[in-house]
Design a protein around this motif. Structure first.
Motif, short mmCIF file in Angstrom:
data_model
loop_
_atom_site.label_atom_id
_atom_site.label_comp_id
_atom_site.label_asym_id
_atom_site.label_seq_id
_atom_site.Cartn_x
_atom_site.Cartn_y
_atom_site.Cartn_z
N THR A 1 9.93 123.14 42.38
CA THR A 1 11.17 123.18 43.15
C THR A 1 11.01 122.42 44.46
N GLU B 1 13.79 127.11 33.71
CA GLU B 1 14.35 127.31 35.06
C GLU B 1 14.68 125.95 35.70
N TRP B 2 13.81 124.98 35.49
CA TRP B 2 14.08 123.63 36.01
C TRP B 2 15.41 123.11 35.46
N ALA C 1 17.88 124.72 34.27
CA ALA C 1 19.03 125.52 34.74
C ALA C 1 19.43 125.16 36.17
N LYS C 2 18.46 124.75 36.98
CA LYS C 2 18.74 124.59 38.41
C LYS C 2 18.69 123.15 38.92
N GLU D 1 21.23 121.70 41.20
CA GLU D 1 21.28 122.11 42.62
C GLU D 1 20.36 121.25 43.47
N TRP D 2 19.42 120.57 42.80
CA TRP D 2 18.36 119.88 43.53
C TRP D 2 18.48 118.37 43.54
#
Length: 475
Positions: free
Chosen positions: A410, A420-421, A423-424, A427-428
């Protein structure tokens, strides 16, 4: 080009008019360069008169002469910083010996590779930026884009001079190759991957000139230490021009933020949908662009452990950033340095020989320098009274080279699962939706003193000219 006045057509301080071999090489290369500029340089701008800075000598009066000029007529010159008398090599295995005025045979291949890799980045960025003039947010910004473009062209000339002057037939072939590769070309791409990425919008351009041109600064600073004196002197002069490119990036992002926070305060909202409806770039999107450009750029420094980096340093070809200010022995044989790797799902530090970690040393110096500008952007947000802070992502985030390549980490530096990567990641890093939104704002504004809705005007113009000066005359 025969019979031309070399000091007039090609301003230089390398006695070009007295070097017939070099003249012949450049007479062959220059028409190909101009053809490349026509084909791959700024789109549709060949007849504009642009208020440009031209270097005609290396002294303070001569290196920044301003005037309106058509870009194909720009006088791309060849300049080396003045030589230092009795200059000595100050790092590596040859420490204390006289600096080289010619290429030592045993270092020929490595020096050529270093010069070609640096040279390849210069036309690449012109190619990446060639369509941006069609969506410029103001005449002031259009002029800054063109100034960056012609100076990248001059930096290409600087490297081509070294290839032609010191590397014979090999150098001439490499100089041709610099015009034959093209950014993003599937069959013949640029050498470094970051220079094959698109620069599709002006926010990307500002991020590129802030982050990626800063990589250029650090690479040039390392080469300015070189035992090969002509390379050191060439790159020192290039650094005077590189500063403007980083200014364009830092001030461009700053003005984008300024306009955003002004609208946030007018509308009394931080709601992304409302800000986008008002036609400005929301701060979370700016953060995602920072994350992308920062991570792509720090990959340019190479693998965290590199035998090439050790060889370049020990041979005296490429030093560290500000080598002369460091207090160690400048040989580094017994020194170590910490690098990062992922073990058992965690980021860990491990000690490795410093000579093998010199890419990481340069990367860490770069990261410290980059964070300074981000802090200055934060002051714009703070001054507007808005509780939001931009940050540089962790150096392990979104890496595609070295021991961290492909690791899922992250922006805060936490190792996560692939799930998780996935999914998110939106946002990044900029999403397709972010890029489409930013692209939708890119309309051309060229009336003097007018600016696109998404960016604030600068505080002052170029070279003490007013902001509404006619920086570009469209003929």
């Amino acid at each position: 080009m025969s019979g031309i006045n070399y000091s007039e057509k090609i301003p230089n301080n390398v006695n070009l008019s007295e070097d017939r071999t070099l003249q012949r090489a450049l007479e062959h290369w220059q028409p190909n360069y101009l053809q490349w500029w026509n084909d791959m340089g700024p789109d549709g701008s060949q007849n504009f008169d642009v208020y440009l800075r031209t270097a005609v000598s290396v002294d303070p009066q001569g290196w920044a002469q301003f005037g309106h000029v058509k870009m194909p007529d720009y006088r791309w010159g060849i300049f080396l910083n003045p030589g230092e008398q009795d200059r000595k090599i100050h790092f590596g295995d040859h420490i204390g010996e006289a600096a080289w005025q010619d290429v030592p045979g045993e270092h020929r291949a490595n020096l050529r590779r270093i010069i070609v890799t640096q040279g390849d980045t210069e036309p690449a960025s012109v190619e990446q930026q060639r369509h941006l003039g069609l969506t410029a947010p103001s005449q002031y910004d259009l002029r800054n884009l063109f100034q960056v473009n012609v100076e990248e062209g001059r930096h290409l000339w600087a490297m081509v001079y070294l290839l032609h002057k010191y590397f014979g037939k090999d150098g001439r072939e490499e100089a041709e190759g610099l015009l034959e590769r093209n950014s993003g070309n599937a069959d013949n791409p640029r050498i470094l991957q970051a220079f094959n990425e698109k620069t599709p919008d002006w926010l990307s351009f500002f991020m590129f000139t802030y982050f990626t041109d800063r990589d250029g600064k650090f690479q040039l600073c390392a080469l300015a230490e070189s035992a090969f004196d002509p390379l050191a002197r060439t790159t020192k002069f290039m650094l005077t021009e590189e500063a403007h490119h980083m200014f364009v990036g830092e001030s461009g992002v700053s003005r984008t933020i300024q306009r955003t926070v002004d609208v946030m305060n007018q509308l009394k909202t931080d709601d992304v949908a409302k800000l986008r409806a008002a036609g400005v770039i929301d701060l979370p999107t700016i953060q995602r662009y920072i994350n992308f450009h920062f991570s792509v750029t720090i990959d340019l420094f190479g693998a965290d452990q590199s035998s090439n980096a050790a060889t370049f340093y020990s041979s005296g070809l490429k030093g560290r950033y500000e080598e002369g200010k460091r207090t160690d022995d400048h040989v580094l044989k017994g020194n170590s340095y910490k690098i990062l790797s992922v073990e058992d799902g965690k980021l860990v530090e491990k000690e490795v020989p410093m000579l093998n970690a010199l890419n990481e040393v340069l990367r860490d110096d770069y990261i410290t320098d980059s964070k300074g500008g981000i802090e200055r952007w934060n002051r714009v947000i703070e001054k507007a009274g808005i509780p939001f802070k931009l940050t540089a992502p962790h150096k392990a985030f979104h890496r595609n080279i070295g021991s961290l390549s492909g690791a899922k980490i992250t922006p805060e530096g936490r190792v996560v699962s692939e799930a998780e990567w996935n999914a998110k990641v939106g946002e990044w890093l900029p999403t397709n939706e972010d890029r489409a939104y930013v692209a939708s704002l890119m309309g051309r504004v060229v009336e003097p003193g007018k600016f696109a809705n998404w960016i604030a005007p600068p505080v002052m113009g170029i070279n003490r000219q007013p902001v509404d000066f006619d920086y570009v005359r469209f003929n």
